[in-house]
Scaffold this active site. Structure first.
Site, short mmCIF file in Angstrom:
data_model
loop_
_atom_site.label_atom_id
_atom_site.label_comp_id
_atom_site.label_asym_id
_atom_site.label_seq_id
_atom_site.Cartn_x
_atom_site.Cartn_y
_atom_site.Cartn_z
N LYS A 53 0.10 4.26 -0.27
CA LYS A 53 -0.55 5.45 0.31
C LYS A 53 -0.34 6.65 -0.63
O LYS A 53 -0.28 6.46 -1.84
CB LYS A 53 -0.05 5.71 1.74
CG LYS A 53 -0.16 4.44 2.59
CD LYS A 53 -0.02 4.67 4.06
CE LYS A 53 -0.16 3.33 4.78
NZ LYS A 53 -0.21 3.47 6.23
N SER A 63 3.28 -2.11 10.24
CA SER A 63 4.74 -2.09 10.41
C SER A 63 5.41 -3.43 10.07
O SER A 63 6.38 -3.82 10.72
CB SER A 63 5.12 -1.65 11.83
OG SER A 63 4.68 -0.32 12.07
N ASN A 79 0.86 -1.18 0.00
CA ASN A 79 0.00 0.00 0.00
C ASN A 79 0.90 1.23 0.00
O ASN A 79 1.48 1.57 1.03
CB ASN A 79 -0.89 -0.04 1.25
CG ASN A 79 -1.68 1.24 1.43
OD1 ASN A 79 -1.78 2.07 0.52
ND2 ASN A 79 -2.27 1.41 2.61
N GLU A 106 -6.97 4.73 7.83
CA GLU A 106 -6.78 6.16 7.54
C GLU A 106 -8.05 6.73 6.90
O GLU A 106 -8.42 7.88 7.15
CB GLU A 106 -5.55 6.35 6.64
CG GLU A 106 -4.25 6.17 7.44
CD GLU A 106 -3.07 5.62 6.66
OE1 GLU A 106 -3.07 5.68 5.42
OE2 GLU A 106 -2.14 5.11 7.33
N GLY A 149 2.35 2.26 10.75
CA GLY A 149 3.30 3.35 10.60
C GLY A 149 4.00 3.74 11.90
O GLY A 149 4.64 4.79 11.99
N GLU A 208 -5.46 -4.96 10.47
CA GLU A 208 -4.43 -3.95 10.70
C GLU A 208 -4.72 -3.21 12.01
O GLU A 208 -5.51 -2.26 12.02
CB GLU A 208 -4.40 -2.93 9.56
CG GLU A 208 -4.11 -3.54 8.20
CD GLU A 208 -3.57 -2.48 7.24
OE1 GLU A 208 -2.44 -2.65 6.77
OE2 GLU A 208 -4.26 -1.47 6.99
N HIS A 234 -9.61 1.27 4.79
CA HIS A 234 -8.33 1.42 5.49
C HIS A 234 -8.55 2.34 6.69
O HIS A 234 -9.36 3.27 6.63
CB HIS A 234 -7.28 2.01 4.53
CG HIS A 234 -5.90 2.00 5.14
ND1 HIS A 234 -5.49 2.94 6.05
CD2 HIS A 234 -4.86 1.14 5.00
CE1 HIS A 234 -4.26 2.66 6.43
NE2 HIS A 234 -3.85 1.58 5.81
P1 PGA Z 1 2.72 0.31 7.62
O1 PGA Z 1 1.27 0.53 6.95
O2 PGA Z 1 3.27 -0.98 7.06
O3 PGA Z 1 3.51 1.50 7.22
O4 PGA Z 1 2.49 0.21 9.08
C1 PGA Z 1 0.39 -0.55 6.73
C2 PGA Z 1 -0.89 -0.03 6.15
O5 PGA Z 1 -1.34 1.04 6.54
O6 PGA Z 1 -1.50 -0.68 5.27
#
Ligand code: PGA
Length: 246
Positions: free
Chosen positions: A11, A210, A9, A95, A171, A165, A93
Site C-alpha cells: 500500500k 488480515s 501489498n 481501496e 486491515g 478480499e 483493489h
Molecule cells: P490486510 O490487507 O492484510 O492488511 O488486511 C490486505 C489487502 O488490502 O490487500
C-alpha cells in the site's frame, strides 16, 4: 497444478531503507514451495527489481493507467511498468474502488493494458460488510467478475489472478473463516467455468484480508485457495516469510 502465491501489498508504506530491509529479509528466507511477489509503491519498484535481481520474487505495481501514453498527469502506464521490470500489477483493489471510484469497466480496461504488455493482472474482488449481512456476497462478486468473464479471451486469462478480499476483513484484524473463504473461492471458480473449464482449473485465486502467519496455513490448505494477498503483515519481513512458509 496451481502453485501457491503469497503476495505482499505494501500500500502507501515504504522508504528506500524499508524497501532494502524488507526485501533482504524476504530473500534470505525464500520458500521453494510457493511463488512470492511484492507490490511496493511506484517510486520503489525499480529499487525492488534491482534488489531481487530475478531471484524468485516477482515485483508488481499497485495500480496502472488506462491509457498508453500522453497527457495524463500523475498516471503510470503498463508500458512503463514493463520497462522497469514489473511482472504483475494489482487492479481494482477495494481501496481504489472505494476511494478513487474505480469501476468494473475501469478494471477491464486496466487489465487489457497489462495483458498487452505481458504483465499479470491481480484483480481484487470482494463484498462489504453490509453486502455480506444482506447475503449478497455472491451476487456482488459475480457482478465484479462479469465484464472480465464476458470480455477476456482464454489467452488473456493466462495472465490473470483473482484475489478475493472481503472488504470487512481488510486491515480490520478480522479474517474470513477458512470455510467462508473456501466457499467464496469455490463460487469464484464456478463463475470462471463460464470462460472455460481450463480457465477455472488453472486460474489462481488468492485470499486477502488480515492474513497472518497464524491464520495462513489453514486458509492456504483449502482446496480453492491458492495463496494470499497480504497487506499489513507484508510490512514485517519475519511475519511475511512465516506466511510464505505456512
Ligand atoms: P490486510 O490487507 O492484510 O492488511 O488486511 C490486505 C489487502 O488490502 O490487500
Amino acid at each position: 497444478m496451481r502453485r501457491l502465491l503469497v503476495a505482499g501489498n505494501w500500500k502507501m508504506n515504504a522508504s528506500s531503507e524499508m524497501t532494502g530491509t524488507l526485501l533482504s529479509g524476504v530473500l534470505d528466507n525464500l520458500p521453494d514451495h510457493c511463488d512470492v511477489a511484492v507490490f511496493p509503491p511506484f517510486p520503489y519498484i525499480s529499487q525492488a527489481v534491482d534488489l531481487v535481481g530475478g531471484a524468485g520474487v516477482a515485483v508488481g505495481a499497485q495500480n496502472v493507467a488506462k491509457d498508453d501514453e500522453g497527457a495524463f498527469t500523475g498516471e503510470v502506464s503498463a508500458a512503463m511498468l514493463a520497462d522497469v521490470g514489473c511482472t504483475m500489477a494489482l487492479v481494482g483493489h477495494s481501496e481504489r474502488r472505494a476511494l478513487y471510484a474505480e469501476s468494473d469497466y475501469d478494471v477491464l480496461v486496466k487489465v487489457r493494458q497489462l495483458v498487452k504488455h505481458g504483465i499479470t493482472a491481480v484483480v481484487c474482488v470482494g463484498e462489504t460488510l453490509e453486502q455480506r449481512k444482506a447475503i449478497r456476497e455472491e451476487s456482488v462478486v459475480s457482478e465484479q467478475l462479469s465484464l472480465l468473464i464476458g470480455e477476456l479471451s482464454n489467452a488473456d486469462w493466462e495472465k490473470m489472478i483473482i484475489a478475493y478480499e472481503p472488504v470487512w476483513a481488510i486491515g480490520t484484524g478480522e479474517t474470513a473463516t477458512p470455510e467462508q473463504a473456501q466457499g467464496m473461492h469455490a463460487f469464484i471458480r464456478s463463475e470462471l467455468k463460464k470462460v472455460s473449464d481450463t480457465v477455472a482449473a488453472k486460474t489462481r485465486i488468492l485470499y486477502g484480508g488480515s492474513v497472518k502467519a497464524a491464520s495462513a496455513a489453514e486458509l492456504f490448505s483449502q482446496p480453492d485457495i491458492d495463496g494470499g494477498l497480504v497487506g499489513g503483515a507484508s510490512l514485517d519481513a519475519a511475519e511475511f516469510t512465516a506466511i510464505c512458509r505456512a
